[in-house]
Design an enzyme around this catalytic site. Structure first.
Site, PDB file in Angstrom:
ATOM      1  N   SER A   1       0.867  -1.174   0.000  1.00 15.30           N
ATOM      2  CA  SER A   1       0.000   0.000   0.000  1.00 15.30           C
ATOM      3  C   SER A   1       0.900   1.219   0.000  1.00 15.30           C
ATOM      4  O   SER A   1       2.075   1.147   0.367  1.00 15.30           O
ATOM      5  CB  SER A   1      -0.936  -0.006   1.215  1.00 15.30           C
ATOM      6  OG  SER A   1      -0.210  -0.204   2.427  1.00 15.30           O
TER       7      SER A   1
ATOM      8  N   GLU B   1       1.336   5.658   0.614  1.00 19.69           N
ATOM      9  CA  GLU B   1       0.816   6.871   1.228  1.00 19.69           C
ATOM     10  C   GLU B   1       1.229   8.094   0.421  1.00 19.69           C
ATOM     11  O   GLU B   1       2.378   8.226   0.002  1.00 19.69           O
ATOM     12  CB  GLU B   1       1.327   7.016   2.661  1.00 19.69           C
ATOM     13  CG  GLU B   1       0.801   8.272   3.353  1.00 19.69           C
ATOM     14  CD  GLU B   1       1.205   8.352   4.808  1.00 19.69           C
ATOM     15  OE1 GLU B   1       0.710   7.508   5.588  1.00 19.69           O
ATOM     16  OE2 GLU B   1       2.021   9.228   5.160  1.00 19.69           O
TER      17      GLU B   1
ATOM     18  N   HIS C   1      -7.066   9.801   5.588  1.00 23.59           N
ATOM     19  CA  HIS C   1      -6.685  10.091   6.963  1.00 23.59           C
ATOM     20  C   HIS C   1      -7.741  10.999   7.589  1.00 23.59           C
ATOM     21  O   HIS C   1      -8.231  11.941   6.958  1.00 23.59           O
ATOM     22  CB  HIS C   1      -5.325  10.791   7.005  1.00 23.59           C
ATOM     23  CG  HIS C   1      -4.174   9.877   6.786  1.00 23.59           C
ATOM     24  ND1 HIS C   1      -2.979  10.010   7.447  1.00 23.59           N
ATOM     25  CD2 HIS C   1      -4.025   8.803   5.973  1.00 23.59           C
ATOM     26  CE1 HIS C   1      -2.137   9.068   7.057  1.00 23.59           C
ATOM     27  NE2 HIS C   1      -2.756   8.327   6.148  1.00 23.59           N
TER      28      HIS C   1
ATOM     29  N   ASP D   1      -1.589  15.511  14.820  1.00 17.80           N
ATOM     30  CA  ASP D   1      -0.592  16.407  15.407  1.00 17.80           C
ATOM     31  C   ASP D   1      -1.207  17.764  15.703  1.00 17.80           C
ATOM     32  O   ASP D   1      -2.125  18.211  14.999  1.00 17.80           O
ATOM     33  CB  ASP D   1       0.582  16.586  14.446  1.00 17.80           C
ATOM     34  CG  ASP D   1       1.314  15.276  14.180  1.00 17.80           C
ATOM     35  OD1 ASP D   1       1.438  14.476  15.136  1.00 17.80           O
ATOM     36  OD2 ASP D   1       1.737  15.051  13.032  1.00 17.80           O
TER      37      ASP D   1
ATOM     38  N   ALA E   1      -7.584   8.767  19.346  1.00 16.06           N
ATOM     39  CA  ALA E   1      -7.890   7.934  18.186  1.00 16.06           C
ATOM     40  C   ALA E   1      -8.890   6.825  18.515  1.00 16.06           C
ATOM     41  O   ALA E   1      -9.749   6.499  17.688  1.00 16.06           O
ATOM     42  CB  ALA E   1      -6.608   7.331  17.619  1.00 16.06           C
TER      43      ALA E   1
ATOM     44  N   PHE F   1      12.257  14.173   9.883  1.00 17.45           N
ATOM     45  CA  PHE F   1      11.071  13.379  10.189  1.00 17.45           C
ATOM     46  C   PHE F   1      11.294  12.531  11.443  1.00 17.45           C
ATOM     47  O   PHE F   1      10.431  12.441  12.319  1.00 17.45           O
ATOM     48  CB  PHE F   1      10.724  12.449   9.016  1.00 17.45           C
ATOM     49  CG  PHE F   1      10.167  13.140   7.805  1.00 17.45           C
ATOM     50  CD1 PHE F   1       9.757  14.461   7.847  1.00 17.45           C
ATOM     51  CD2 PHE F   1      10.042  12.455   6.608  1.00 17.45           C
ATOM     52  CE1 PHE F   1       9.239  15.090   6.723  1.00 17.45           C
ATOM     53  CE2 PHE F   1       9.528  13.078   5.475  1.00 17.45           C
ATOM     54  CZ  PHE F   1       9.122  14.399   5.535  1.00 17.45           C
TER      55      PHE F   1
ATOM     56  N   HIS G   1       3.744  -1.039   3.781  1.00 17.76           N
ATOM     57  CA  HIS G   1       3.127   0.264   3.510  1.00 17.76           C
ATOM     58  C   HIS G   1       4.245   1.261   3.243  1.00 17.76           C
ATOM     59  O   HIS G   1       5.086   1.519   4.104  1.00 17.76           O
ATOM     60  CB  HIS G   1       2.300   0.711   4.718  1.00 17.76           C
ATOM     61  CG  HIS G   1       1.526   1.973   4.498  1.00 17.76           C
ATOM     62  ND1 HIS G   1       0.414   2.035   3.687  1.00 17.76           N
ATOM     63  CD2 HIS G   1       1.701   3.236   4.988  1.00 17.76           C
ATOM     64  CE1 HIS G   1      -0.068   3.262   3.685  1.00 17.76           C
ATOM     65  NE2 HIS G   1       0.702   4.026   4.463  1.00 17.76           N
TER      66      HIS G   1
END
Length: 299
Positions: free
Chosen positions: A21, A23, A83, A115, A133, A224, A274
């Protein structure tokens, strides 16, 4: 005397089929928007299980995310996963976005806490919103029969009080109705192995898909990693030292690194990956090719 030699780059002869998958993130300019759709077009023939589209910090790209996801659903053969976060919106507003996705034919959601907005150092639940979540997952379950993905953190979420507390939070999200977890990117496979041991010990049986970040730029990866708490192994900077201006060499090393990471995970029995593409298809496509994926014939 001759010796048969099978290079490690050769696909395993008896390995199960790899599933992937991808993103993407919402672009900020027309030029970057064209780059996004070039990336989607380039990776679509690999027939991924799904493709996800991120939210910006504080939900800042909500409308752009919705438009991209809706266009993927209506104009491609891909399965989009949008998302959706808890940040900056009431429950009613989040529910309205979710219903809009369902009406647009989107059946997959990546449910995240999210975030805080730029300039805000700590997360605080929105008054009247979904706090975390797990609450968002439970709310989505009341709206429609979404396939819900949640995030997992092999090295612990930066805000978690402990690794055990982080695993407990993952379990709460899955118990609330999520079906699959996608991991934050990592580079040390042993970190992921220890994480999966904790997952198993907690009685979690839902799939956890390893998240793979090909190194487009080592400086970007360092940035990151500092934000999300991912460790950079001591050996890794040396691989990219002196390659700031050597794009093609850097790409070759990045592809080899990501492939070795995937192969080590394959040795542990993982068959789903992913990829965080950063809207650039080249490295992801090369890694998938080495893993044995081939593009589907053109329609």
């Amino acid at each position: 005397m001759t010796t048969s030699f099978l290079p490690r780059i050769a696909p395993p002869e008896s390995a199960p089929d790899v599933r992937v998958s991808f993103e993407f993130f919402p672009p900020k300019t027309d030029e970057l928007n064209a780059q996004l759709w070039d990336c989607i077009t380039a990776l679509e023939p690999l027939a991924p299980d799904f493709v996800s589209v991120t939210y910006g910090a504080g939900g800042s790209t909500r409308d752009r995310t919705h438009d991209i996801v809706a266009r993927i659903a209506s104009h491609t053969g891909l399965t989009p996963a949008a998302h959706l976060t808890c940040v900056g919106a009431t429950r009613e507003e989040v529910d309205e976005v979710a219903r809009g996705y369902w009406d647009a034919g989107v059946r997959h959601i990546v449910a995240l806490r999210g975030d805080p907005p730029d300039g805000v150092s700590e997360y605080a639940p929105h008054p009247g919103g979904y706090a975390y979540a797990a609450d968002l997952v439970a709310g989505l379950r009341k709206i429609a029969d979404f396939e819900i993905f949640v995030a997992a953190y092999p090295e612990g979420h930066p805000a978690a009080r402990s690794l055990d507390d982080d695993i407990d939070n993952l379990k709460r999200k899955l118990d609330a109705g999520a079906t699959t977890a996608i991991s934050q990117f990592f580079f040390d496979v042993d970190h992921f192995r220890r994480f999966m041991d904790r997952v198993a010990a907690a009685g979690i049986t839902a799939p956890v898909i390893p998240g793979i970040l090909p190194v487009m730029s080592f400086a970007t990866v360092q940035r990151f990693a500092s934000v999300c708490g991912t460790a950079i192994p001591a050996w890794m900077p040396r691989l990219f030292d002196g390659l700031d201006e050597s794009v093609e060499t850097r790409k070759m090393i990045a592809a080899a690194l990501a492939f070795e990471q995937c192969r080590a995970l394959q040795d542990d029995g993982h068959t789903r990956f992913h990829f965080y593409t950063l809207n650039r298809p080249d490295l992801t496509r090369a890694i998938c090719h080495i893993l044995g994926l081939r593009t589907a014939p053109a329609a």
